[in-house]
Design a protein around this motif. Structure first.
Motif, mmCIF file in Angstrom:
data_model
loop_
_atom_site.group_PDB
_atom_site.id
_atom_site.type_symbol
_atom_site.label_atom_id
_atom_site.label_comp_id
_atom_site.label_asym_id
_atom_site.label_seq_id
_atom_site.Cartn_x
_atom_site.Cartn_y
_atom_site.Cartn_z
ATOM 1 N N ALA A 195 -3.116 -14.109 -42.422
ATOM 2 C CA ALA A 195 -2.238 -14.777 -43.388
ATOM 3 C C ALA A 195 -0.780 -14.510 -43.018
ATOM 4 C CB ALA A 195 -2.514 -14.269 -44.793
ATOM 5 N N THR A 196 0.021 -15.557 -42.983
ATOM 6 C CA THR A 196 1.454 -15.400 -42.723
ATOM 7 C C THR A 196 2.290 -15.686 -43.968
ATOM 8 O OG1 THR A 196 1.407 -17.644 -41.793
ATOM 9 C CG2 THR A 196 1.378 -15.815 -40.234
ATOM 10 N N THR A 197 1.699 -16.415 -44.922
ATOM 11 C CA THR A 197 2.316 -16.613 -46.235
ATOM 12 C C THR A 197 1.187 -16.628 -47.258
ATOM 13 O OG1 THR A 197 2.160 -19.035 -46.441
ATOM 14 C CG2 THR A 197 4.025 -18.160 -45.171
ATOM 15 N N GLU A 198 1.551 -16.688 -48.530
ATOM 16 C CA GLU A 198 0.535 -16.728 -49.584
ATOM 17 C C GLU A 198 -0.216 -18.054 -49.593
ATOM 18 O OE1 GLU A 198 3.613 -18.101 -53.167
ATOM 19 O OE2 GLU A 198 2.983 -15.997 -52.975
ATOM 20 N N ASN A 199 0.287 -19.060 -48.878
ATOM 21 C CA ASN A 199 -0.369 -20.366 -48.816
ATOM 22 C C ASN A 199 -1.285 -20.534 -47.608
ATOM 23 O OD1 ASN A 199 0.996 -21.019 -51.124
ATOM 24 N ND2 ASN A 199 2.452 -22.409 -50.163
ATOM 25 N N THR A 200 -1.369 -19.531 -46.753
ATOM 26 C CA THR A 200 -2.225 -19.618 -45.571
ATOM 27 C C THR A 200 -3.692 -19.621 -45.976
ATOM 28 O OG1 THR A 200 -0.611 -18.355 -44.276
ATOM 29 C CG2 THR A 200 -2.814 -18.572 -43.363
ATOM 30 N N THR A 228 -7.256 -18.553 -45.406
ATOM 31 C CA THR A 228 -7.872 -17.442 -44.674
ATOM 32 C C THR A 228 -9.391 -17.414 -44.836
ATOM 33 O OG1 THR A 228 -7.485 -15.966 -46.550
ATOM 34 C CG2 THR A 228 -5.799 -16.015 -44.819
ATOM 35 N N ASN A 288 -2.996 -22.097 -39.420
ATOM 36 C CA ASN A 288 -1.930 -22.042 -40.431
ATOM 37 C C ASN A 288 -0.750 -22.952 -40.114
ATOM 38 O OD1 ASN A 288 -0.854 -20.631 -38.272
ATOM 39 N ND2 ASN A 288 -0.021 -18.976 -39.505
ATOM 40 N N GLU A 296 4.090 -24.853 -46.558
ATOM 41 C CA GLU A 296 4.510 -23.454 -46.457
ATOM 42 C C GLU A 296 3.351 -22.530 -46.045
ATOM 43 O OE1 GLU A 296 7.613 -22.278 -49.573
ATOM 44 O OE2 GLU A 296 6.465 -23.835 -50.653
ATOM 45 N N LYS A 330 7.509 -19.579 -45.112
ATOM 46 C CA LYS A 330 7.923 -19.812 -46.497
ATOM 47 C C LYS A 330 9.131 -20.745 -46.519
ATOM 48 C CE LYS A 330 7.282 -18.589 -50.855
ATOM 49 N NZ LYS A 330 6.010 -18.878 -51.536
#
Length: 255
Positions: free
Chosen positions: A166-171, A173, A139, A195, A199
């Motif tokens: 996942a650390t953001t919604e864009n990670t 996975t 990520n 991001e 974020k």
């Protein structure tokens, strides 16, 4: 009997490091708080902490304990033994000065990324990262730049061991999506982190590859999405990073 003693010694050593890791995560903790996290009696945990304190690895403030600076001595020694750190740190510092942003140097060890050097330009934002911090590779732009130059079997091993949280919604996975992404990174020679870990933060990263086509680490420039837009994000910074990486790679070969 000897095997049992060795097993106990290994368990004791592991518990010691787990206590240090727990203190790092909590910033500080009392014996009671640590007892809740370990399958140990208060007296046993107190013995561990007393020993660690006596050797300088832990500091006691009132009723709480925190990680001591002696660990910084070990970490500093480990960093200075990294040849890439000595070769790349000045280039990374200049990169931060020229871009005005946050520049980073990362290497892979035991399947995680470790920051060896970070330099702040005049406009650099503050992030949660620090020298010595271990991060996931899936990520981050730096991690992707490194993964893209590892054999698929090695990447699979890393993902099996550390997962893809996942650390953001864009990670990313999904494994196959990651492998498709890494193929593009390998072809383009640059990794874009939009991001994926933090974020509001974007990152441009390129690998450091030696003369034997082995990836030694990666360098990057990070900044807020408001400044990392369009041509600067997709063309200007990648070109600058590739130029700096080329210098570092030449110095690795001929130093």
């Amino acid at each position: 009997m000897a095997d049992r003693q060795n097993s106990n010694a290994v368990k004791t050593a592991r518990t010691t490091f787990e206590i240090l890791e727990e203190l790092k995560e909590r910033n500080e903790a009392t014996v009671t708080e640590l007892t809740d996290a370990f399958d140990l009696s208060k007296s046993s945990l107190h013995n561990y902490l007393t020993t660690l304190e006596a050797d300088g690895y832990v500091v006691k403030n009132g009723n709480t304990y925190e990680v001591g600076l002696r660990l910084l001595d070990l970490g500093g020694h480990a960093r200075h033994r990294q040849r890439l750190y000595d070769i790349a740190r000045e280039e990374v510092t200049e990169l931060a000065e020229e871009t005005g942003e946050l520049a980073n140097l990362l290497v892979e060890q035991h399947g995680r990324g470790v920051y060896l050097h970070r330099a702040h330009g005049v406009d650099a934002v503050k992030t949660d990262s620090y020298i010595g911090q271990r991060v996931y590779l899936h990520n981050t732009g730096l991690g992707n730049a490194i993964l893209a130059h590892l054999p698929r079997e090695r990447i699979e091993e890393i993902l099996d061991r550390h997962g893809m949280p996942a650390t953001t919604e864009n990670t990313i996975t999904d494994r196959e999506e990651l492998f498709s992404h890494l193929e593009r990174v390998r072809e383009e020679g640059v990794a874009f982190d939009d991001e994926a870990r933090v974020k509001g933060l974007r990152c441009v990263a390129v690998p450091i590859v030696n003369n034997n086509d082995t990836v030694e680490g990666a360098i990057s420039v990070s900044g807020p999405t408001s400044r990392f837009q369009d041509e600067r994000f997709r063309e200007e910074l990648p070109a600058k990073l590739k130029s700096v990486a080329n210098v570092i790679e030449l110095n690795i070969t001929y130093t």
